[in-house]
Design an enzyme around this catalytic site. Structure first.
Site, PDB file in Angstrom:
ATOM      1  N   ASP A 139       0.908  -1.204  -0.055  1.00 36.10           N
ATOM      2  CA  ASP A 139      -0.083  -0.128  -0.122  1.00 36.10           C
ATOM      3  C   ASP A 139       0.877   1.267  -0.024  1.00 36.10           C
ATOM      4  O   ASP A 139       2.008   1.194   0.455  1.00 36.10           O
ATOM      5  CB  ASP A 139      -0.911   0.021   1.177  1.00 36.10           C
ATOM      6  CG  ASP A 139      -2.026   0.855   1.113  1.00 36.10           C
ATOM      7  OD1 ASP A 139      -2.355   1.495   0.334  1.00 36.10           O
ATOM      8  OD2 ASP A 139      -2.915   0.472   1.925  1.00 36.10           O
TER       9      ASP A 139
ATOM     10  N   ASP B 143     -10.972   1.851  -2.205  1.00 35.90           N
ATOM     11  CA  ASP B 143     -11.488   1.829  -0.724  1.00 35.90           C
ATOM     12  C   ASP B 143     -13.014   1.627  -0.915  1.00 35.90           C
ATOM     13  O   ASP B 143     -13.511   1.151   0.347  1.00 35.90           O
ATOM     14  CB  ASP B 143     -10.863   2.573   0.281  1.00 35.90           C
ATOM     15  CG  ASP B 143      -9.521   2.273   0.641  1.00 35.90           C
ATOM     16  OD1 ASP B 143      -8.804   1.265   0.193  1.00 35.90           O
ATOM     17  OD2 ASP B 143      -8.667   3.013   1.154  1.00 35.90           O
TER      18      ASP B 143
HETATM   19  C1  GLA Z   1      -5.433   1.932   2.695  1.00 32.75           C
HETATM   20  C2  GLA Z   1      -6.005   0.613   2.083  1.00 32.75           C
HETATM   21  C3  GLA Z   1      -7.124   0.034   3.153  1.00 32.75           C
HETATM   22  C4  GLA Z   1      -6.285  -0.156   4.229  1.00 32.75           C
HETATM   23  C5  GLA Z   1      -5.882   0.872   4.868  1.00 32.75           C
HETATM   24  C6  GLA Z   1      -4.965   0.391   6.091  1.00 32.75           C
HETATM   25  O1  GLA Z   1      -6.455   2.882   2.893  1.00 32.75           O
HETATM   26  O2  GLA Z   1      -6.543   1.104   0.746  1.00 32.75           O
HETATM   27  O3  GLA Z   1      -7.295  -0.969   2.077  1.00 32.75           O
HETATM   28  O4  GLA Z   1      -5.461  -1.211   3.846  1.00 32.75           O
HETATM   29  O5  GLA Z   1      -4.819   1.694   4.025  1.00 32.75           O
HETATM   30  O6  GLA Z   1      -4.318   1.443   6.668  1.00 32.75           O
END
Ligand code: GLA
Length: 736
Positions: A477, A547
């Protein structure tokens, strides 16, 4: 007469052929005429050298016959305000002679000269690749253009490299991977993908006019706002199933720019490469700078075929294992269930539930390391949190493996919380301008991956983590964009190398990690879909598109996403209802049917599920496993776009061997008197007979026969009698 004719190399491990089913590419360079052409899958791309020595575009589109008279068009100077050199379209124009369209390259020589005029010097054909070298008319400054055509899809890969053959540095202000030209016309429309965090992948289109449109990122990473993809069609001719489409994607995960505009003669000029905004590269004597690759294609049959060809190309040429890549396992991810509140016991309890419904991979998301109880601290300290996992990760991994799943872990290697041991030890490792404030986003700063010590540190801990634990999968990420893009310690002339060196080192880490751990799979994520591009897709097996896990929003997200990228990498989770993002309430059936249109994942809090939910989920996961090869590797037909219809949408996936097809029908909302038309399948073999069944079991709707020919299904259509809001059904066709 040809002096070179070379046939395609048999390099595709598993041929994924498209509409024309051709698997032969030709790169030809007839002697004398100095015209080069690349042919593949019904597409011809031709370029040539004119009498003045300029390298000129000739044709990009439907294939023309062998021996057809291809030559650079004659250019008449429209007026003294547009002298001939400025209206002579070039394959890769230097910024010189008063060029007013976006150049291939713009430079400043050390003596102050900023006039760069590139002319043909030599060429070479090796297999499917044509290389043409250009040089400035007086300076020892060289540009090498590379062209490779894919026989199966006609997708052309173009890139450039520049070499300073002089004795003093040359400043590069702008450099494209490629420039393309389409014939004059006032009826072109440009499609692009836009959005923001949790609302990515909206397809928009604008007319192509003399007002330049730039699809770009100035953020250091690809970003949610504009994706490095474009498609150009023609008003009144191009739709999902008809008309010409010129499309492409830039394989770059940093600041990029694709510009599109009509020139003074009405031709369309497309340039794509590093974003010139805040760009600067001091090219040392003898040094070479390589651009990313710009992959482009042409389809004569609409956006649908354009995407299918591009998907096939990604599967065979871009994805890490190409056609040998494993199908996406059904994963469980605990993020929405627990956020940062991860514990050994809690994760074990979730793992038991996940295995019971048929998950194949269990992923612990954020919160397992350092002092990471919220997004305020711990990022950068990649050691297992001893309070949450007193015995390390091993007991959990053993448990997960004992339940028959493999184990995955979330990481965010490129960022750091100021409240971390890493930052306290290496405050100089972050991007910024010394002595000036640095903007924090999600309480984090960006590590300067352009530094080799930072690069090596990141590879080091990742390598240890994967070597010491039985980890099959990493969710990689990154959760912020760049601000204050300074490189403390670099000389003023080399500061802006950051934009390139950072991304190159990111790829280097991913490549090296994969080399050391060939079985490791990686998911690309950037706060959802903030870094999805053909550069990342070379190193990751799947991506997290957004998300936003609302199943109805997701249909629109998936529709936009698949215009550019294959469903083989498009992960989608079933999460809890009401959805955290928009509080929408939907049935578990609907959530599954939405998520099963890509790589299926589960992100719900399974500890709160009732027996009935467990049964429903088990049924759908088992059903998904019977169709996932078709969904992930098949040809996608967007039958009814969720953007185009307020009530219904439908997608269809047809296996490449033609044996299975799946049609998803989704109802957004309806009035009780609605009687929507039948949905007409596409992509079936008209002459073949198919049995049809409901995915997940159950009776066929009244009037839908149990078997019929492909011709019958495509002519008469079918639909499930869905009612109310947010309902769905899927039909599976099996060839008899
Ligand atoms: C990002 C990702 C999420 C999750 C969060 C964790 O927003 O897109 O899926 O992994 O970070 O902090």
């Amino acid at each position: 007469m040809r002096h070179r004719l070379l046939l395609a190399l048999p390099l595709l491990a598993l041929p994924i052929l498209t509409h024309a089913q051709t698997a032969e590419a030709r790169v030809t360079a007839p002697a004398g005429a100095r015209v080069f052409r690349l042919d593949g899958n019904g597409v011809t791309y031709a370029l040539g050298v004119d009498d003045k020595g300029y390298l000129r575009p000739i044709h990009w589109g439907a294939a023309v016959a062998e021996g057809d008279p291809l030559a650079p068009p004659i250019v008449a100077e429209p007026s003294s305000f547009d002298p001939a050199p400025t209206v002579t379209a070039q394959e890769y124009p230097g910024q010189g002679e008063g060029l007013v369209t976006d150049p291939g390259i713009k430079v400043a020589f050390a003596d102050g000269n900023r006039d760069l005029v590139l002319k043909y010097r030599s060429h070479r054909v090796d297999g499917e690749t044509l290389t043409v070298e250009l040089a400035d008319i007086s300076q020892p400054f060289f540009v090498t253009l590379r062209y490779t055509i894919d026989p199966a899809t006609g997708v052309l890969a173009r890139s450039a490299s520049v070499r300073n053959g002089g004795k003093r540095p040359v400043r590069i202000d702008q450099i494209a991977a490629a420039v393309f030209t389409l014939p004059a016309g006032d009826d072109y429309r440009l499609s692009y993908l836009t959005g923001r965090h949790a609302a990515e992948w909206t397809l928009k289109d604008v007319p192509v006019t003399p007002a330049l449109t730039a699809i770009e990122s100035r953020r250091g990473l690809t970003g949610h706002a504009n994706n490095p993809w474009f498609a150009i069609g023609k008003t009144g001719q191009t739709d999902e199933a008809h008309g010409p489409v010129w499309y492409g994607g830039l394989a770059w995960s940093g600041s990029f720019r694709i510009s599109v505009a009509q020139d003074v003669l009405g031709r369309v000029r497309i340039a794509g490469g590093f974003n010139p905004y805040d760009f600067g590269w001091s090219l040392k004597p003898g040094e070479t700078l390589e651009t990313p690759v710009f992959y482009v294609g042409y389809s004569g049959h609409g956006m649908g075929e354009a995407s299918r060809d591009f998907h096939a190309f990604q599967l065979t040429h871009i994805l890490p294992e190409h056609a040998r890549a494993k199908l996406r396992p059904v994963l469980y991810n605990s993020w929405e269930a627990t956020t940062f509140d991860v514990t050994e016991a809690g994760q074990m309890a979730l793992a038991e539930k996940a295995a019971a419904i048929g998950a194949e991979r269990f992923v612990v998301d954020d919160g397992w390391f350092g002092a990471r109880d919220s997004d305020r601290a711990g990022l950068g300290d990649w050691t297992v949190n001893p309070r949450k996992f007193p015995h390390g990760l091993k007991p959990l991994i053993d448990k997960v493996k004992g339940l028959g799943m493999d184990f995955g872990l979330w990481v965010e290697p490129e960022s750091v919380n100021p409240d971390s041991d890493l930052y306290r030890t290496h405050p100089d490792w972050v991007i910024g301008f010394p002595g000036r404030p640095r903007t924090e986003a999600r309480n984090q700063l960006v590590l300067n991956l352009a530094r080799t010590d930072v690069r090596d540190h990141i590879l080091g801990w990742l390598d240890r983590l994967v070597s010491e634990n039985d980890i099959a999968f990493l969710k990689w990420d990154v959760n912020r964009r760049w601000t204050e893009p300074g490189w403390p310690g670099a000389s003023p002339a080399d500061q802006q190398r950051l934009y390139v060196d950072y991304v190159r080192n990111l790829y280097w880490i991913l490549a090296e990690l994969r080399r050391r751990h060939p079985a490791l799979e990686i998911e690309g994520c950037a706060g959802g879909g903030g870094r999805v591009d053909l550069g990342m897709l070379r190193w990751v097996d799947e991506v997290w598109p957004s998300d936003n896990t609302d199943p109805s929003d997701r249909l629109a997200i998936q529709d936009g996403f698949t215009h550019a990228y294959t469903p083989a990498v498009m992960m989608a989770w079933v999460t809890d209802s009401p959805n955290w993002a928009n509080t929408r309430v939907t049935s578990l059936d609907y959530r599954f049917l939405s998520a099963m249109q890509g790589g299926l994942g589960i992100g719900a809090n399974l500890l709160k599920w009732q027996a009935e939910d467990v049964a429903t989920a088990s049924k759908w996961i088992a059903a998904y496993k019977t169709i996932r090869a078709t969904v992930q590797r098949g040809n996608l037909y967007r039958l009814v776009s969720p953007e185009a219809s307020a009530s219904t949408s439908a997608t269809m996936y047809v296996g490449r061997d033609g044996r299975q097809a799946v049609l998803f029908q989704m109802l957004h909302s309806s009035m009780w008197r609605d009687n929507p038309p039948a949905i007409l399948p596409q992509g079936l073999d008209p002459a073949r007979r198919y049995a049809v069944r409901m995915l997940g079991g159950g009776a066929l709707p009244a009037g839908v026969p149990a078997s019929a020919s492909g011709a019958y299904w495509m002519a008469t259509g079918l639909r499930a009698p869905l009612k109310g809001d947010f309902a769905g059904a899927a039909f599976v066709f099996e060839a008899l």
